[in-house]
Design a protein around this motif. Structure first.
Motif, PDB file in Angstrom:
ATOM      1  N   ARG A  97       0.835  -1.208   0.000  1.00 38.34           N
ATOM      2  CA  ARG A  97       0.000   0.000   0.000  1.00 38.34           C
ATOM      3  C   ARG A  97       0.864   1.249   0.000  1.00 38.34           C
ATOM      4  O   ARG A  97       0.578   2.224  -0.715  1.00 38.34           O
ATOM      5  N   HIS A  98       1.931   1.260   0.803  1.00 38.11           N
ATOM      6  CA  HIS A  98       2.844   2.414   0.817  1.00 38.11           C
ATOM      7  C   HIS A  98       3.430   2.654  -0.571  1.00 38.11           C
ATOM      8  O   HIS A  98       3.460   3.797  -1.056  1.00 38.11           O
ATOM      9  N   SER A 158       0.803   3.941  -3.076  1.00 37.86           N
ATOM     10  CA  SER A 158       0.397   5.327  -2.795  1.00 37.86           C
ATOM     11  C   SER A 158       1.479   6.318  -3.187  1.00 37.86           C
ATOM     12  O   SER A 158       1.196   7.357  -3.814  1.00 37.86           O
ATOM     13  N   SER A 166       7.004   5.321   4.276  1.00 39.61           N
ATOM     14  CA  SER A 166       6.780   6.140   3.083  1.00 39.61           C
ATOM     15  C   SER A 166       7.841   7.231   2.909  1.00 39.61           C
ATOM     16  O   SER A 166       8.404   7.370   1.808  1.00 39.61           O
TER      17      SER A 166
END
Length: 345
Positions: A148-149, A152, A325
């Motif tokens: 997900r990081h 994104s 991130s």
């Protein structure tokens, strides 16, 4: 019900409670042998439940089958990871270690751009990702939600499209190598720096030059990232450490844990290479704080160090999720971008 699910821990806790109540109820109704058996049962079940909870935090064993399925057997790291719309895809490969003698499973994240028409004839930068001990690549994938990081950050343009590799660091899950070549043991450093790179360049559309290769890790994996970048500047341009120490927590067998496999020693005694380090830690984490501060204090040109100290967070997955991130964005900013070329898969 998976081994690392909250339900498994809850079931174990319930079993411990029931066994404890049974021990209390039968204490005066059973002889010494019966009480001993019940007490032993409580202890065993409590230890097992604690082990399951520890495994939830580290994901050293992501499934029941992983208890007997070692990394060399090709256990899937991508099973159960759904691809997000517009995101990258995660696959599992097996890397034959022609230089190291190790053959281990590796997760591979391919960015959305890799499968796009525009990316079909391009070679991408690479980041190798290291886990801590105990742990496995699944810790990054399941516990830290790294896919997900990556999705994104790349979708937002803060990170360039990058192939990300998740290799195992040992052929045995509970053997800590600190990414070194252990004397009389696994040649993990050789596997990570030579065999992984050879596999990626041959089978994936990635750049082969050091300017496009980076490293990142948390805890002992953070030490791995810094140590391998300093030892192999011909292979890596940058590395990011999340709560990593400046020295390994093991005995390598040749004394190098005090010298050439010790980040602080290298910075004191050897000419620094032209690489970049991102060193992040929490001030309330004594396990990594002092070592990380040593790295920052000892760094000198041409080595470039970016330091990030958070006031709190301890030594925990919660902290590493917060750090992930920004660290990946920083790494991407220090790596060369994709270029036209090649026809690997």
């Amino acid at each position: 019900m998976t081994i690392d699910s909250p339900a498994t821990v809850a079931l174990g806790a319930a079993a411990v409670l029931l066994a404890t109540l049974a021990l209390a109820f039968f204490w005066d109704r059973r002889g010494v042998f019966g009480r001993t058996v019940l007490a032993a049962l409580v202890v065993v079940m409590l230890a097992a439940t604690c082990a399951v909870q520890i495994n939830r935090l580290t994901v050293a064993y992501p499934s029941w089958s992983a208890l007997v399925d070692e990394p060399a057997r090709g256990a899937s790291l991508s099973a159960g990871v759904a691809r997000r719309p517009g995101g990258g895809r995660l696959l599992t490969v097996t890397v034959p270690g022609r230089a190291s003698g190790l053959t281990l499973t590796m997760g591979v994240y391919l960015p959305a751009a890799y499968d796009s028409p525009a990316g079909a004839n391009r070679r991408f930068p690479v980041i190798e990702v290291f886990h801590g001990f105990p742990g496995s690549p699944s810790t990054w994938i399941r516990r830290l939600d790294v896919v997900r990081h990556l999705d994104s950050e790349m979708a937002a343009g803060r990170m360039a499209p990058t192939v990300v590799l998740f290799p195992y660091q040992t052929p045995r899950r509970m053997l800590d190598t600190e990414c070194t070549d252990l004397v009389g043991g696994p040649r993990t450093e050789t596997f990570l720096t030579t065999d992984v790179a050879a596999y990626a360049v041959q089978h994936l559309r990635v750049r082969a030059d050091a300017a496009a290769w980076g490293l990142i890790g948390y805890s002992s994996g953070g030490f791995c990232a810094m140590n391998l970048a300093l030892r192999h500047p011909e292979r890596y341009a940058a590395a990011a450490s999340l709560s990593g120490d400046s020295r390994p927590a093991i005995t390598i067998g040749d004394g190098s844990e005090h010298t050439t496999n010790n980040v602080a020693w290298r910075l004191r005694h050897l000419p620094p290479p032209r690489v970049a380090l991102y060193v992040a830690w929490a001030a309330d984490d004594t396990e990594s704080r002092d070592g990380s501060r040593d790295v920052v204090r000892l760094a000198r040109p041409p080595l470039n160090v970016t330091a990030v100290e958070l006031p709190r967070g301890g030594h925990s997955p919660t902290l590493w999720r917060r750090m992930a991130s920004p660290a990946f964005d920083w790494l991407s900013g220090h790596l060369a971008r994709s270029i036209p070329g090649g026809s690997a898969s």
